[in-house]
Design a protein around this motif. Structure first.
Motif, PDB file in Angstrom:
ATOM      1  N   GLU A  33      -1.593  -9.749  -4.963  1.00 16.01           N
ATOM      2  CA  GLU A  33      -2.314 -10.422  -4.574  1.00 16.01           C
ATOM      3  C   GLU A  33      -2.604 -10.526  -3.035  1.00 16.01           C
ATOM      4  O   GLU A  33      -3.757 -10.353  -2.420  1.00 16.01           O
ATOM      5  CB  GLU A  33      -2.440 -11.931  -4.874  1.00 16.01           C
ATOM      6  CG  GLU A  33      -3.506 -12.956  -4.600  1.00 16.01           C
ATOM      7  CD  GLU A  33      -3.246 -14.301  -5.433  1.00 16.01           C
ATOM      8  OE1 GLU A  33      -3.798 -15.203  -4.835  1.00 16.01           O
ATOM      9  OE2 GLU A  33      -3.019 -14.367  -6.534  1.00 16.01           O
ATOM     10  N   TYR A  34      -1.298 -10.715  -2.311  1.00 12.21           N
ATOM     11  CA  TYR A  34      -1.048 -10.747  -0.575  1.00 12.21           C
ATOM     12  C   TYR A  34      -1.761  -9.473  -0.137  1.00 12.21           C
ATOM     13  O   TYR A  34      -2.344  -9.400   0.832  1.00 12.21           O
ATOM     14  CB  TYR A  34      -0.157 -11.421  -0.490  1.00 12.21           C
ATOM     15  CG  TYR A  34       0.293 -12.972  -0.295  1.00 12.21           C
ATOM     16  CD1 TYR A  34      -0.656 -13.640   0.147  1.00 12.21           C
ATOM     17  CD2 TYR A  34       1.148 -13.214  -1.317  1.00 12.21           C
ATOM     18  CE1 TYR A  34      -0.610 -15.037   0.096  1.00 12.21           C
ATOM     19  CE2 TYR A  34       1.149 -14.867  -1.376  1.00 12.21           C
ATOM     20  CZ  TYR A  34       0.405 -15.644  -0.620  1.00 12.21           C
ATOM     21  OH  TYR A  34       0.689 -16.990  -0.862  1.00 12.21           O
ATOM     22  N   PHE A  35      -1.159  -8.510  -0.925  1.00  8.67           N
ATOM     23  CA  PHE A  35      -1.421  -7.017  -0.595  1.00  8.67           C
ATOM     24  C   PHE A  35      -2.764  -6.661  -0.689  1.00  8.67           C
ATOM     25  O   PHE A  35      -3.572  -6.206   0.418  1.00  8.67           O
ATOM     26  CB  PHE A  35      -0.511  -5.825  -1.149  1.00  8.67           C
ATOM     27  CG  PHE A  35      -0.753  -4.640  -0.762  1.00  8.67           C
ATOM     28  CD1 PHE A  35      -0.486  -4.336   0.642  1.00  8.67           C
ATOM     29  CD2 PHE A  35      -1.078  -3.765  -1.677  1.00  8.67           C
ATOM     30  CE1 PHE A  35      -0.620  -3.064   1.124  1.00  8.67           C
ATOM     31  CE2 PHE A  35      -1.216  -2.381  -0.961  1.00  8.67           C
ATOM     32  CZ  PHE A  35      -1.022  -2.070   0.384  1.00  8.67           C
ATOM     33  N   GLN A  36      -3.494  -7.162  -1.504  1.00 12.76           N
ATOM     34  CA  GLN A  36      -4.854  -6.799  -1.841  1.00 12.76           C
ATOM     35  C   GLN A  36      -5.703  -7.675  -0.820  1.00 12.76           C
ATOM     36  O   GLN A  36      -6.516  -7.131  -0.047  1.00 12.76           O
ATOM     37  CB  GLN A  36      -5.371  -7.085  -3.075  1.00 12.76           C
ATOM     38  CG  GLN A  36      -6.811  -6.872  -3.588  1.00 12.76           C
ATOM     39  CD  GLN A  36      -7.034  -5.056  -3.155  1.00 12.76           C
ATOM     40  OE1 GLN A  36      -6.449  -4.472  -3.799  1.00 12.76           O
ATOM     41  NE2 GLN A  36      -8.073  -4.992  -2.418  1.00 12.76           N
ATOM     42  N   GLU A  37      -5.306  -8.796  -0.349  1.00 11.13           N
ATOM     43  CA  GLU A  37      -5.848  -9.553   0.580  1.00 11.13           C
ATOM     44  C   GLU A  37      -5.672  -8.816   1.945  1.00 11.13           C
ATOM     45  O   GLU A  37      -6.626  -8.643   2.692  1.00 11.13           O
ATOM     46  CB  GLU A  37      -5.645 -11.070   0.520  1.00 11.13           C
ATOM     47  CG  GLU A  37      -6.263 -11.943   1.298  1.00 11.13           C
ATOM     48  CD  GLU A  37      -5.806 -13.372   1.145  1.00 11.13           C
ATOM     49  OE1 GLU A  37      -6.436 -14.135   2.196  1.00 11.13           O
ATOM     50  OE2 GLU A  37      -5.165 -13.827   0.421  1.00 11.13           O
ATOM     51  N   LEU A  38      -4.549  -8.565   2.149  1.00 16.77           N
ATOM     52  CA  LEU A  38      -4.454  -7.896   3.571  1.00 16.77           C
ATOM     53  C   LEU A  38      -5.066  -6.663   3.551  1.00 16.77           C
ATOM     54  O   LEU A  38      -5.656  -6.215   4.724  1.00 16.77           O
ATOM     55  CB  LEU A  38      -2.838  -7.424   3.525  1.00 16.77           C
ATOM     56  CG  LEU A  38      -2.372  -6.692   4.981  1.00 16.77           C
ATOM     57  CD1 LEU A  38      -2.601  -7.659   6.111  1.00 16.77           C
ATOM     58  CD2 LEU A  38      -0.846  -6.218   4.817  1.00 16.77           C
ATOM     59  N   ASP A  78      -4.560   2.825   8.340  1.00 21.60           N
ATOM     60  CA  ASP A  78      -5.016   3.354   7.084  1.00 21.60           C
ATOM     61  C   ASP A  78      -4.065   4.077   6.589  1.00 21.60           C
ATOM     62  O   ASP A  78      -4.107   4.069   5.388  1.00 21.60           O
ATOM     63  CB  ASP A  78      -6.377   4.024   7.261  1.00 21.60           C
ATOM     64  CG  ASP A  78      -7.488   3.226   7.750  1.00 21.60           C
ATOM     65  OD1 ASP A  78      -7.742   1.896   7.522  1.00 21.60           O
ATOM     66  OD2 ASP A  78      -8.602   3.707   8.289  1.00 21.60           O
ATOM     67  N   GLU A  79      -3.707   4.951   7.259  1.00 18.20           N
ATOM     68  CA  GLU A  79      -2.689   5.888   6.560  1.00 18.20           C
ATOM     69  C   GLU A  79      -1.444   5.336   5.872  1.00 18.20           C
ATOM     70  O   GLU A  79      -0.878   5.639   4.851  1.00 18.20           O
ATOM     71  CB  GLU A  79      -2.293   7.027   7.618  1.00 18.20           C
ATOM     72  CG  GLU A  79      -3.221   8.137   7.767  1.00 18.20           C
ATOM     73  CD  GLU A  79      -2.793   9.205   9.174  1.00 18.20           C
ATOM     74  OE1 GLU A  79      -1.539   8.938   9.562  1.00 18.20           O
ATOM     75  OE2 GLU A  79      -3.631   9.772   9.393  1.00 18.20           O
ATOM     76  N   LEU A  80      -1.058   4.242   6.654  1.00 13.75           N
ATOM     77  CA  LEU A  80       0.322   3.351   6.069  1.00 13.75           C
ATOM     78  C   LEU A  80      -0.206   2.584   4.836  1.00 13.75           C
ATOM     79  O   LEU A  80       0.547   2.442   3.962  1.00 13.75           O
ATOM     80  CB  LEU A  80       0.694   2.591   7.116  1.00 13.75           C
ATOM     81  CG  LEU A  80       1.563   2.960   8.362  1.00 13.75           C
ATOM     82  CD1 LEU A  80       1.839   2.262   9.333  1.00 13.75           C
ATOM     83  CD2 LEU A  80       2.837   3.561   7.661  1.00 13.75           C
ATOM     84  N   ILE A  81      -1.535   2.112   4.819  1.00 12.93           N
ATOM     85  CA  ILE A  81      -1.860   1.541   3.634  1.00 12.93           C
ATOM     86  C   ILE A  81      -1.851   2.451   2.566  1.00 12.93           C
ATOM     87  O   ILE A  81      -1.687   2.066   1.419  1.00 12.93           O
ATOM     88  CB  ILE A  81      -3.391   0.854   3.893  1.00 12.93           C
ATOM     89  CG1 ILE A  81      -3.103  -0.392   4.717  1.00 12.93           C
ATOM     90  CG2 ILE A  81      -3.956   0.570   2.533  1.00 12.93           C
ATOM     91  CD1 ILE A  81      -4.543  -0.810   5.518  1.00 12.93           C
ATOM     92  N   GLU A  82      -2.503   3.306   3.015  1.00 21.10           N
ATOM     93  CA  GLU A  82      -2.585   4.739   1.797  1.00 21.10           C
ATOM     94  C   GLU A  82      -1.123   5.012   1.132  1.00 21.10           C
ATOM     95  O   GLU A  82      -0.805   5.151  -0.005  1.00 21.10           O
ATOM     96  CB  GLU A  82      -3.217   5.923   2.268  1.00 21.10           C
ATOM     97  CG  GLU A  82      -3.474   6.631   1.310  1.00 21.10           C
ATOM     98  CD  GLU A  82      -4.431   8.047   1.793  1.00 21.10           C
ATOM     99  OE1 GLU A  82      -3.973   9.286   1.663  1.00 21.10           O
ATOM    100  OE2 GLU A  82      -5.361   7.808   2.596  1.00 21.10           O
ATOM    101  N   LYS A  83      -0.243   4.881   2.222  1.00 19.39           N
ATOM    102  CA  LYS A  83       1.225   5.125   1.585  1.00 19.39           C
ATOM    103  C   LYS A  83       1.677   3.879   0.750  1.00 19.39           C
ATOM    104  O   LYS A  83       2.381   4.198  -0.306  1.00 19.39           O
ATOM    105  CB  LYS A  83       2.142   5.276   2.823  1.00 19.39           C
ATOM    106  CG  LYS A  83       2.436   6.700   3.210  1.00 19.39           C
ATOM    107  CD  LYS A  83       3.588   6.818   4.250  1.00 19.39           C
ATOM    108  CE  LYS A  83       3.696   8.154   4.304  1.00 19.39           C
ATOM    109  NZ  LYS A  83       4.433   8.702   5.682  1.00 19.39           N
TER     110      LYS A  83
END
Length: 147
Positions: A33-38, A78-83
């Motif tokens: 949940e927190y990751f999606q919000e971030l 964006d690249e880190l989020i993708e990882k």
């Protein structure tokens, strides 16, 4: 409200979400949940910021390099989020990537707040600062509704 206040307000949300996430462990509902919000916050913020702040800063010689640097950092984020999306949340690697994301985001926010905002503050007049904030906040709300 001026553009810098609007951006700082969202920066604080991002810092808080990163701090909370760094303290989670395993593949839990809270972590998801927190990751999606971030992700929603960071992605919406980048779109709104690039459209309603950076685009105007590219027009000025004094701010063009700082703007390009900020856009490049958005891509790195964006690249880190993708990882993170590609990594199992229960894996130790996930927390490692999260800490990298936290460092990158906090570095980016500090760059903006401590350097970019000061230079931008000199090239924008008061009306522009307010108009940019209005556009940014509208875009941010719209982006978050579609997230």
């Amino acid at each position: 409200m001026k553009i810098f206040e609007a951006l700082r307000k969202d920066h604080e949300k991002q810092r808080l979400l990163l701090k909370i996430l760094a303290e989670t462990s395993g593949d839990t509902a809270a972590r998801r949940e927190y990751f999606q919000e971030l992700k929603d916050q960071l992605e919406s913020h980048a779109v709104a910021e690039e459209r309603h702040f950076y685009s105007h800063m590219l027009e000025n010689d004094e701010t063009v390099e700082l703007t390009r640097h900020g856009i490049a950092e958005h891509h790195e984020i964006d690249e880190l989020i993708e990882k993170l999306d590609e990594t199992e949340m229960s894996s130790p690697a996930w927390l490692h990537y999260l800490k990298s994301l936290q460092e990158k985001v906090e570095h980016h926010l500090a760059d903006e707040e401590q350097e970019f905002f000061q230079v931008a503050g000199k090239v924008l007049n008061e009306r522009q600062k307010e108009k940019l904030a209005d556009g940014y906040r509208e875009e941010m709300a719209q982006e978050l509704t579609h997230a």
